[in-house]
Enzyme design. Structure first.
Site, PDB file in Angstrom:
ATOM      1  N   ALA A  12       0.900  -1.136  -0.086  1.00  0.00           N
ATOM      2  CA  ALA A  12       0.051  -0.055   0.021  1.00  0.00           C
ATOM      3  C   ALA A  12       0.775   1.292   0.057  1.00  0.00           C
ATOM      4  O   ALA A  12       0.341   2.250   0.204  1.00  0.00           O
ATOM      5  CB  ALA A  12      -1.139   0.007   1.228  1.00  0.00           C
ATOM      6  N   TYR A 153       9.482 -13.247 -14.218  1.00  0.00           N
ATOM      7  CA  TYR A 153       8.444 -12.582 -13.788  1.00  0.00           C
ATOM      8  C   TYR A 153       7.165 -13.034 -14.305  1.00  0.00           C
ATOM      9  O   TYR A 153       6.368 -13.152 -13.540  1.00  0.00           O
ATOM     10  CB  TYR A 153       8.770 -10.991 -14.267  1.00  0.00           C
ATOM     11  CG  TYR A 153       7.471 -10.277 -13.776  1.00  0.00           C
ATOM     12  CD1 TYR A 153       7.102  -9.984 -12.592  1.00  0.00           C
ATOM     13  CD2 TYR A 153       6.736  -9.917 -14.768  1.00  0.00           C
ATOM     14  CE1 TYR A 153       6.257  -9.312 -12.166  1.00  0.00           C
ATOM     15  CE2 TYR A 153       5.303  -8.962 -14.467  1.00  0.00           C
ATOM     16  CZ  TYR A 153       5.386  -8.825 -12.961  1.00  0.00           C
ATOM     17  OH  TYR A 153       4.012  -7.896 -12.731  1.00  0.00           O
TER      18      TYR A 153
HETATM   19  P1  NDP Z   1       4.830  -0.416  -7.259  1.00  0.00           P
HETATM   20  O1  NDP Z   1       6.335  -0.761  -7.233  1.00  0.00           O
HETATM   21  O2  NDP Z   1       4.370   1.013  -7.288  1.00  0.00           O
HETATM   22  O3  NDP Z   1       4.282  -0.849  -5.876  1.00  0.00           O
HETATM   23  C1  NDP Z   1       4.800  -2.214  -5.252  1.00  0.00           C
HETATM   24  C2  NDP Z   1       4.258  -2.275  -3.788  1.00  0.00           C
HETATM   25  O4  NDP Z   1       4.881  -3.769  -3.316  1.00  0.00           O
HETATM   26  C3  NDP Z   1       4.980  -1.310  -2.939  1.00  0.00           C
HETATM   27  O5  NDP Z   1       3.938  -0.793  -2.235  1.00  0.00           O
HETATM   28  C4  NDP Z   1       5.974  -2.083  -2.297  1.00  0.00           C
HETATM   29  O6  NDP Z   1       6.030  -1.570  -0.760  1.00  0.00           O
HETATM   30  C5  NDP Z   1       5.244  -3.479  -2.187  1.00  0.00           C
HETATM   31  N1  NDP Z   1       6.657  -4.579  -1.929  1.00  0.00           N
HETATM   32  C6  NDP Z   1       7.489  -4.784  -2.852  1.00  0.00           C
HETATM   33  N2  NDP Z   1       8.205  -5.636  -2.239  1.00  0.00           N
HETATM   34  C7  NDP Z   1       7.705  -6.077  -0.789  1.00  0.00           C
HETATM   35  C8  NDP Z   1       8.175  -6.912   0.049  1.00  0.00           C
HETATM   36  N3  NDP Z   1       9.290  -7.767  -0.148  1.00  0.00           N
HETATM   37  N4  NDP Z   1       7.488  -6.772   1.262  1.00  0.00           N
HETATM   38  C9  NDP Z   1       6.413  -6.066   1.124  1.00  0.00           C
HETATM   39  N5  NDP Z   1       5.989  -5.199   0.201  1.00  0.00           N
HETATM   40  C10 NDP Z   1       6.520  -5.383  -0.837  1.00  0.00           C
HETATM   41  O7  NDP Z   1       3.974  -1.495  -8.296  1.00  0.00           O
HETATM   42  P2  NDP Z   1       2.685  -1.673  -8.790  1.00  0.00           P
HETATM   43  O8  NDP Z   1       1.718  -0.784  -7.891  1.00  0.00           O
HETATM   44  O9  NDP Z   1       2.587  -1.518 -10.034  1.00  0.00           O
HETATM   45  O10 NDP Z   1       2.420  -3.044  -8.442  1.00  0.00           O
HETATM   46  C11 NDP Z   1       1.498  -3.839  -7.509  1.00  0.00           C
HETATM   47  C12 NDP Z   1       1.176  -5.064  -8.114  1.00  0.00           C
HETATM   48  O11 NDP Z   1       0.356  -4.951  -9.547  1.00  0.00           O
HETATM   49  C13 NDP Z   1       2.380  -6.036  -8.171  1.00  0.00           C
HETATM   50  O12 NDP Z   1       1.902  -7.196  -7.881  1.00  0.00           O
HETATM   51  C14 NDP Z   1       2.725  -5.987  -9.590  1.00  0.00           C
HETATM   52  O13 NDP Z   1       3.214  -7.118 -10.119  1.00  0.00           O
HETATM   53  C15 NDP Z   1       1.168  -5.968 -10.288  1.00  0.00           C
HETATM   54  N6  NDP Z   1       1.255  -5.481 -11.677  1.00  0.00           N
HETATM   55  C16 NDP Z   1       1.878  -4.042 -11.961  1.00  0.00           C
HETATM   56  C17 NDP Z   1       1.617  -3.861 -13.287  1.00  0.00           C
HETATM   57  C18 NDP Z   1       2.186  -2.462 -14.003  1.00  0.00           C
HETATM   58  O14 NDP Z   1       2.479  -2.270 -15.151  1.00  0.00           O
HETATM   59  N7  NDP Z   1       2.474  -1.365 -12.631  1.00  0.00           N
HETATM   60  C19 NDP Z   1       0.834  -4.350 -14.322  1.00  0.00           C
HETATM   61  C20 NDP Z   1       0.495  -5.756 -14.029  1.00  0.00           C
HETATM   62  C21 NDP Z   1       0.412  -6.043 -12.568  1.00  0.00           C
HETATM   63  P3  NDP Z   1       7.501  -1.478  -0.244  1.00  0.00           P
HETATM   64  O15 NDP Z   1       8.723  -1.131  -1.144  1.00  0.00           O
HETATM   65  O16 NDP Z   1       7.175  -0.133   1.176  1.00  0.00           O
HETATM   66  O17 NDP Z   1       7.607  -2.698   0.755  1.00  0.00           O
HETATM   67  C1  8X3 Z   2       3.198  -5.682 -15.241  1.00  0.00           C
HETATM   68  C2  8X3 Z   2       2.843  -5.471 -16.529  1.00  0.00           C
HETATM   69  O1  8X3 Z   2       3.752  -5.954 -19.166  1.00  0.00           O
HETATM   70  O2  8X3 Z   2       5.362  -5.267 -17.580  1.00  0.00           O
HETATM   71  O3  8X3 Z   2       3.083  -6.951 -14.876  1.00  0.00           O
HETATM   72  O4  8X3 Z   2       4.579  -7.448 -17.363  1.00  0.00           O
HETATM   73  S1  8X3 Z   2       4.289  -6.108 -17.626  1.00  0.00           S
END
Ligand code: NDP
Ligand code: 8X3
Length: 253
Positions: A12, A153
């Protein structure tokens, strides 16, 4: 007594998870917001506490003991978690399989797959006991299609896809809803993490078209959470209009 549902959101502190926390705070949910960056959690808590009750838990989803200790430390008033948003996750690197960085592989499998499992294992038994709840897992188009250099990934997100389907089957007897949301390109800190802080490389991913925003995904999460009791959104794939598959993106729109 409050009729607000308690939602726990992992990841979050940024992107999709942060946008979801903001939207759920305005829509009748009490929030447990999680992430490693404590200062971001505290500042989001301060902001959202004007709208709803918010508590924070800081833990690394890779560390099973930290996950267990954090979730078991919740006071009685916060233990009845009705909504779990398994969102924490990232890509680390974008390399061909033959030269991939093994630390990146560990990070992706440990965070995206095992972290999701550790958190779920702590929360699902309460949902089973209460015969209800809603789990939302953040998958990805990368969990539906493999793409060049996405190898591990994609593997981690294909695993999320399979685990989500398995959860839905195992939890069917208890009336627990399980939803997968699978976005394409969303502009968050995702690419900054994937490219290890290289801002130019990260911003290039989102140039030449209008990517999705965290808010767009938060909208879909709220939509899934607010369907009538007999309806479950099982599986959603969502793209920006410019995207047609994992790799087909029209950068002239
Ligand atoms: P961000 O990098 O903006 O956010 C990632 C979040 O995950 C952060 O809040 C981070 O918090 C948390 N996180 C990462 N590693 C850890 C850890 N080891 N322990 C606890 N928390 C962790 O990315 P997104 O918001 O884009 O990603 C959110 C989800 O959506 C992911 O699962 C991603 O794979 C998925 N997703 C994203 C896409 C995109 O294009 N952005 C597309 C498809 C899916 P902190 O670092 O404070 O721990
Ligand atoms: C995040 C979207 O296309 O980088 O899951 O894999 S992509």
């Amino acid at each position: 007594m409050s009729d607000k549902r308690i939602a726990l959101i992992t990841g979050a502190t940024s992107g999709i998870g942060e946008a979801t926390a903001r939207l759920l705070a305005r829509n009748n949910f009490k929030l447990i917001i999680c992430g490693r960056r404590k200062e971001r959690l505290t500042s989001l808590q301060d902001e959202l506490s004007k709208q709803t009750e918010v508590t924070t838990l800081s833990f690394d989803v890779r560390n099973r003991t930290e996950v267990e200790n954090a979730l078991r430390s919740l006071s009685d008033g916060w233990k009845k978690i009705e909504v779990l948003v398994n969102n924490a996750g990232n890509a680390h690197g974008l390399d061909p399989i033959q030269s991939g960085n093994v630390d990146d592989w560990d990070a992706m499998m440990d965070i995206n797959v095992k972290g999701l499992l550790y958190v779920s294992r702590e929360i699902i038994p309460g949902m089973v006991e209460r015969k209800g709840g809603h789990i939302i897992n953040l998958g990805s188009i990368a969990g539906k299609e493999a793409y060049a250099n996405g190898n591990v990934y994609c593997g981690s997100k294909f695993a999320v896809d399979a685990i989500t389907k398995g959860m839905r089957i195992d939890l069917n007897a208890y009336g627990i809803k399980v939803t997968a949301i699978n976005p394409g390109l969303v502009e968050t800190e995702f690419s900054l993490v994937r490219f290890k802080g290289d801002e130019d490389r990260a911003s290039t991913v989102y140039k030449g078209y209008q990517p999705l925003k965290g808010d767009d995904i938060a909208d879909l999460i709220l939509f899934a959470l607010t369907r009538p009791a007999h309806v479950v959104v099982a599986d959603m794939v969502v793209f920006p209009v410019a995207q047609a598959s994992a790799t087909v993106v029209n950068k002239s729109l």
